[in-house]
Write a protein that holds these residues in place. Structure first.
Motif, PDB file in Angstrom:
ATOM      1  N   ASN A 117       1.196   5.992  -6.793  1.00 36.78           N
ATOM      2  CA  ASN A 117      -0.095   6.450  -7.575  1.00 36.78           C
ATOM      3  C   ASN A 117      -0.372   5.354  -8.579  1.00 36.78           C
ATOM      4  O   ASN A 117      -1.326   5.604  -9.261  1.00 36.78           O
ATOM      5  CB  ASN A 117       0.064   7.668  -8.428  1.00 36.78           C
ATOM      6  N   ALA A 145       0.488   5.458   4.738  1.00 38.71           N
ATOM      7  CA  ALA A 145       0.054   5.088   2.666  1.00 38.71           C
ATOM      8  C   ALA A 145      -1.874   5.118   2.428  1.00 38.71           C
ATOM      9  O   ALA A 145      -1.768   5.604   1.299  1.00 38.71           O
ATOM     10  CB  ALA A 145       0.110   3.575   2.572  1.00 38.71           C
ATOM     11  N   ARG A 177      -2.557   1.283  -7.782  1.00 38.24           N
ATOM     12  CA  ARG A 177      -2.811   0.204  -7.247  1.00 38.24           C
ATOM     13  C   ARG A 177      -2.539  -1.228  -7.452  1.00 38.24           C
ATOM     14  O   ARG A 177      -3.217  -2.380  -8.186  1.00 38.24           O
ATOM     15  CB  ARG A 177      -5.016   0.034  -7.569  1.00 38.24           C
ATOM     16  N   ASP A 184       2.279   1.629  -3.344  1.00 35.41           N
ATOM     17  CA  ASP A 184       0.828   2.011  -4.493  1.00 35.41           C
ATOM     18  C   ASP A 184       0.951   3.555  -4.260  1.00 35.41           C
ATOM     19  O   ASP A 184       0.455   4.100  -4.800  1.00 35.41           O
ATOM     20  CB  ASP A 184      -0.114   1.497  -3.655  1.00 35.41           C
ATOM     21  N   ALA A 185       0.958   3.926  -2.733  1.00 38.19           N
ATOM     22  CA  ALA A 185       0.875   5.443  -2.817  1.00 38.19           C
ATOM     23  C   ALA A 185       2.087   6.549  -3.246  1.00 38.19           C
ATOM     24  O   ALA A 185       2.487   7.435  -3.723  1.00 38.19           O
ATOM     25  CB  ALA A 185       1.042   5.610  -1.574  1.00 38.19           C
ATOM     26  N   SER A 245       0.698  -1.018   0.348  1.00 38.44           N
ATOM     27  CA  SER A 245      -0.362   0.064  -0.101  1.00 38.44           C
ATOM     28  C   SER A 245       1.162   1.354   0.009  1.00 38.44           C
ATOM     29  O   SER A 245       0.382   2.437  -1.419  1.00 38.44           O
ATOM     30  CB  SER A 245      -1.068   0.107   1.002  1.00 38.44           C
ATOM     31  N   GLY A 303      -1.384   9.583   3.009  1.00 38.63           N
ATOM     32  CA  GLY A 303      -0.092   9.851   2.162  1.00 38.63           C
ATOM     33  C   GLY A 303       0.768  10.870   3.175  1.00 38.63           C
ATOM     34  O   GLY A 303       1.414  11.414   2.557  1.00 38.63           O
TER      35      GLY A 303
END
Length: 825
Positions: free
Chosen positions: A346, A469, A348, A342-343, A339, A472
C-alpha cells in the motif's frame, strides 16, 4: 786455356775445348749443376799397311783404334783410370742412396713421434673431460640427496661438507692471527680497566662509526663484567618462548620473535648452509629448524588465521527460532514487479524511481492481515542489472517470478528463471496484468514449459497465481501461496548470537557517510556492534529500517541500513560481527592485502608475447575514456557492465574509474589528465569540483535513467568510428586527341560518352580496361572556358594533375566519393 780466375780448365792436351754440364752432389743432399769445358779426343788414323807392334816394336791390337804415340802401358794406365772413375761414381751413387734412405727414415721417425705425442695429448684431454663429468655427476647427486633430505616430510637442512685440513702454512697464519686477536683483546681489556667507570657518552657512542647502544645493553655488559670479576657464571638462564611462525618470515623478524641477536640467527643459518642477510625472507621449514636449534617452541600460524574468529558456528536446534521468509520479486522490465509490491505494501515506490523503473534493490518488510511478516527484495528487471538480480537470488528464500499476461516470457524472465534454479530456490509464478484486454495467462503457462517451469495448472509443482497490481485482484492468493511455501521450508535462525548478514546495496551518502543496506540472515545486529564487511569494518552507529525509522536492533530476515562504516563495501559482501575493533581491522587489512595481491598476480601472469600482441591489437582500436560516479554500488556496477558491452573491433568504451558518491576535485583532475568526460548517475559535483571543471574545460553530465546514459555513451563511441567511403560513378569520357599546351602540359580532347564530367570529381584513366592512374583533374574546359561540368555527348578538354601519360583511345572514368556515417548497433 784458362778461366776467369786464372785456373786451367779440365781437358786433354792438344784437344779443342768443348762446353758441358756436370751435376755435383753434396753430403747434405743438395745438388748443383756446374758448367765445364772438355777437350775432344784427337783420333790418329794410322797409315795403311802399318802393323801392330808389341813391347819390342811388334804390332799389338788394332792399330786403327790406338792413338799414335800411345804405348801399351799408357793405354793400360788410362783404362785403369776410367775403371776407377766408374767405380767411384758407383760408390758415390750408393752413398747418395744410403743417405736419402737415412733421411727418409729420420722423417718417418719424427712423424711417428709427433703422432704419438698428439695421441697422448688427446687421451689426456679426454681423461680430464671424463673426470670433470664424473665430478659434476657426483655434485648433482649430492645436491639431490641434500634436497631430498630437506623435504617437508623430514625438514633437515643439509650442512656444508667439512673442509679438508688446512695446510701447514695456513695453520701457521691462523695461529698468528689468533695470537694478534688475543693481544688486541687484552689491550682492550687493559684500556677498559684503565678507563675507570663507563660514562653515558661512551655507552651511547659505542665505538667510532658504530650504532648507538641502548642503556639496557650497557647495563647487561656491566652486569656480565661484574659477574665475571666475582667468578660467577656469566650465562643467563635460557627463556623458552612460543614463536609464532607464518609461512614465510624475515630473518630479523624471526630473531625479534625469539628475542635473539640477529647476528646469532644469521650465523646459525650460515652454519646450516644458507647464506642470507637479516633482510631476506626464509621459508617456514627452515625457520622451524632455527627455532628448535635455539631451544624455542614453534607455533605454526597462517595469515588467513585472522579470519578464524568469524568462522561459521553450528547452532543448537534448541536455540533456533522461526524467522520471516525473504521473498525476491523478479521478472522482465515493465512487467509490473514494483507495482505489485506497491499494492502489497500500500505504498508508492514507483513514483520515487526515475523514469518509473527500479534501479536499486529495495528491501521491505510487510505484515499481512494474518499477522505474518514477509521480507521482500525488489530487483531491477533491465538487462544491465544482471549481477544485482544474481545477488538477490543468493540471499532469498522464495522467488516470485512476475510475468505480464499480455507480454508472456521475455529475455530477463528467462534469466530470472536461471538465477532461481542456480540458487536452488523455490519459485512462485505471478501472472500480472490480467485486467488488460490482451491478457492471455494460458500462453504464459505454455511458454514457461519451454524453460522447464511447469505450473500447478499444467500438472506441475510450481504455484501460479493470476494477479493485477492495478485492481488488487489475486493479491490475497499470492500472499497465501508465499505463506504456504514458507511453512513448507520451515525457516529458522538463532537470534541470540553474533549477527551475520549480506549487503544488498551500498552507497556513499553526503550527510551520513558510507551506508550499507544489510539483510540480517542470522543472529541479531545491535547498535554499537563492531563488525567487518568485505574489505571494510566499522561500529554500528545507527540502524534504519525500511520505513526510515531508527531501530536499536535487527533480527533474522530484517533489512536495515547500517551507518558507521569506514568505507563503502561491495554489494554482495558478507557482514560479520567481531568481539574487538582490533580483530575487525586486522581482518579487513588482510582481505584488502589479499585482494591487492590477487590483482597484482593477475597482471603479472601476462606473458611478454601476450603484451606485445595486445599492444599491436590496441593500435587499431579507438577508445572512449569515461569516469563514472553513481549513488549506489549496484548501479555503478550495472553501468560498468553495460559500458563493457558497447563497442566493436574498432571502438570500445574504457571506464577509467568508477565509484560511489559525489563528484570531487580528484575526479576532475583525473578526467582532465585523461581527456575523459565525467558521468554522474543520481549524483552531483560539489562546488569546488564544479569550479575546477569550468576552469579546466572538463565536461560533466548528469543522468537519472540508465537508458539515457547508455544511449549517450553509445552515440559518443559511434563518433569515433571512421566514416565509410562510398563511391558513386557519374560518367565516362573517351580521349579522341592529345594536345600539348604550353604552361599546362598534355591536354586530352575528350567526348563525354556517359553521365557527366565534373571538375570536382575524382577520375581514373583506363587503358584497355586496366586502371593506370587515379587522381584529380587539373582543368576541365569547354572550348576555351573553364566549366564546372560537361554533359553527356559534349566534347571537352581535360588535363590530369601531375600526370601526362595520356593517349588517344584511353577512357576516363569519373566518380564521386561519399562519406557514410557509421553507428554502433
Amino acid at each position: 786455356m784458362s778461366d776467369s780466375d786464372g785456373k786451367k780448365t779440365l781437358g786433354l792436351r792438344g784437344a779443342a775445348p768443348r762446353p758441358g754440364n756436370v751435376k755435383q752432389s753434396f753430403s747434405h743432399g743438395r745438388t748443383k749443376n756446374v758448367v765445364v769445358e772438355t777437350k775432344r779426343k784427337r783420333v790418329v788414323v794410322p797409315k795403311p799397311g802399318a802393323a801392330k807392334t808389341g813391347s819390342g816394336g811388334a804390332p799389338v791390337g788394332n792399330p786403327s783404334k790406338r792413338p799414335a804415340g800411345i804405348t801399351d802401358a799408357e793405354m793400360e794406365r788410362r783404362l785403369k783410370a776410367v775403371q776407377a772413375a766408374k767405380a767411384r761414381e758407383t760408390e758415390e751413387a750408393a752413398a747418395r742412396q744410403a743417405e736419402e734412405k737415412a733421411r727418409a727414415e729420420d722423417r718417418e721417425r719424427r712423424r711417428a713421434e709427433q703422432e704419438a705425442k698428439e695421441q697422448a695429448e688427446r687421451e689426456r684431454e679426454e681423461n680430464l673431460k671424463a673426470k670433470a663429468e664424473e665430478d659434476e655427476r657426483r655434485k648433482k647427486e649430492a645436491e639431490a640427496a641434500a634436497q631430498a633430505a630437506a623435504a617437508p616430510a623430514e625438514p633437515v637442512v643439509a650442512r656444508q661438507p667439512n673442509k679438508s685440513a688446512p695446510a701447514p702454512g695456513n695453520a701457521q697464519r691462523k695461529t698468528d692471527r689468533d695470537r694478534e686477536d688475543t693481544n688486541k683483546k687484552n689491550r682492550q681489556g687493559d684500556d677498559s680497566r684503565r678507563s675507570g667507570k663507563l660514562t653515558l657518552n661512551q655507552a651511547l657512542r659505542g665505538g667510532e662509526g658504530g650504532r648507538q647502544r641502548s642503556m639496557a645493553q650497557m647495563k647487561r655488559q656491566q652486569e656480565r663484567a661484574r659477574q665475571k670479576a666475582m667468578g660467577g657464571s656469566v650465562e643467563r638462564e635460557k627463556v623458552v618462548r612460543d614463536v609464532q611462525l607464518p609461512e614465510a618470515i624475515v630473518v630479523s623478524e624471526l630473531a625479534n620473535r625469539m628475542s635473539e641477536k640477529v647476528a646469532d640467527v644469521v650465523k646459525a643459518l650460515m652454519t646450516n648452509g644458507m647464506m642470507v642477510t637479516q633482510t631476506q625472507t626464509i621459508d617456514a621449514d627452515t625457520a622451524e629448524l632455527i627455532i628448535e636449534e635455539f631451544g624455542h617452541k614453534v607455533v605454526r600460524v597462517s595469515d588467513a588465521d585472522v579470519e578464524d574468529v568469524i568462522k561459521e558456528i553450528e547452532d543448537d536446534d534448541k536455540d533456533l527460532k522461526s524467522r520471516p521468509p525473504v521473498i525476491t520479486i523478479m521478472g522482465h522490465v515493465d512487467h509490473g514487479k514494483t507495482s505489485l509490491l506497491d499494492a502489497i505494501r500500500n505504498a508508492r515506490v514507483v513514483a520515487g524511481e526515475a523514469g518509473g523503473i527500479t534501479q536499486h534493490i529495495g528491501a521491505y518488510q510487510v505484515t499481512t492481515d494474518t499477522g505474518a511478516v514477509l521480507s521482500f527484495l525488489d530487483t531491477p528487471g533491465h538487462a544491465a542489472f544482471t549481477s544485482m538480480r544474481s545477488r538477490g537470488a543468493q540471499v532469498t528464500d522464495i522467488v516470485v517470478l512476475v510475468v505480464a499476461a499480455d507480454d508472456a516470457v521475455m529475455p530477463q524472465t528467462i534469466e530470472a528463471i536461471n538465477h532461481a534454479k542456480a540458487a536452488d530456490v523455490p519459485m512462485i509464478v505471478a501472472i500480472n496484468k490480467i485486467d488488460r484486454p490482451a491478457a492471455n495467462p494460458d500462453k504464459v503457462r505454455t511458454d514457461l514449459l519451454q524453460h522447464e517451469v511447469i505450473v500447478e495448472k499444467m500438472s506441475g509443482d510450481v504455484q501460479d497465481v493470476e494477479v493485477s497490481a492495478i485492481t488488487g485482484e489475486g493479491l490475497d492468493k499470492l500472499l497465501e501461496a508465499i505463506a504456504l511455501q514458507a511453512e513448507i521450508l520451515e525457516l529458522k535462525a538463532n537470534p541470540d548470537r553474533a549477527a551475520v548478514g549480506a549487503v544488498i546495496e551500498a552507497q556513499l551518502d553526503v550527510g551520513r557517510g558510507p551506508v550499507a543496506t544489510v539483510l540480517v540472515q542470522n543472529g541479531t545486529l545491535r547498535q554499537g556492534d563492531i563488525f567487518v564487511v568485505g574489505e571494510q569494518y566499522g561500529k554500528v552507529r545507527a540502524l534504519v529500517d525500511d520505513t526510515g525509522n531508527r531501530v536499536k536492533e535487527a533480527g533474522p530476515s530484517v533489512p536495515v541500513e547500517v551507518l558507521g562504516l569506514n568505507g563503502t563495501p561491495e554489494a554482495g559482501d558478507v557482514l560479520n560481527v567481531t568481539d574487538t575493533e582490533a580483530q575487525a581491522r586486522e581482518i579487513a587489512e588482510y582481505r584488502e592485502k589479499a585482494a591487492k595481491d590477487k590483482r597484482a598476480a593477475a597482471g603479472a601472469a601476462t606473458t611478454l608475447e601476450q603484451l606485445m600482441a595486445n599492444a599491436k591489437a590496441d593500435e587499431n582500436v579507438s577508445e572512449l575514456p569515461i569516469l563514472l560516479k553513481a549513488d549506489v554500488q549496484g548501479s555503478a556496477e550495472a553501468i560498468v557492465q553495460a559500458m563493457e558491452k558497447i563497442g566493436n573491433d574498432e571502438v570500445r568504451v574504457r571506464v577509467l574509474h568508477h565509484g560511489v558518491g559525489a563528484i570531487t576535485e580528484t575526479d576532475v583532475g583525473l578526467a582532465e589528465a585523461s581527456g575523459a568526460p565525467i558521468l554522474g548517475f543520481n549524483v552531483r559535483a560539489n562546488a569546488s569540483a564544479r569550479n575546477t571543471a569550468n576552469q579546466k574545460g572538463v565536461e560533466i553530465r548528469y543522468y537519472s535513467v540508465i537508458y539515457d546514459l547508455v544511449d549517450d555513451v553509445k552515440a559518443a563511441a559511434s563518433g569515433l568510428l571512421s566514416a565509410e567511403i562510398k563511391e558513386n560513378f557519374i560518367g565516362y569520357a573517351s580521349i579522341k586527341e592529345v594536345f600539348k599546351v604550353t604552361g599546362v602540359g598534355k591536354v586530352a580532347g575528350c567526348l563525354v560518352t556517359e553521365g557527366v564530367a565534373r571538375r570536382s570529381a575524382g577520375v581514373r584513366l583506363l587503358r584497355d580496361n586496366v586502371v593506370i592512374h587515379e587522381g584529380t583533374l587539373k582543368t576541365l574546359k569547354r572550348f576555351k572556358d573553364e566549366v564546372p561540368e560537361v554533359q553527356s555527348g559534349q566534347e571537352c578538354g581535360m588535363a590530369f594533375e601531375n600526370y601526362d601519360d595520356i593517349r588517344p583511345e584511353d577512357v576516363i572514368e569519373i566518380f564521386e566519393r561519399e562519406e557514410v556515417t557509421r553507428t554502433l548497433a
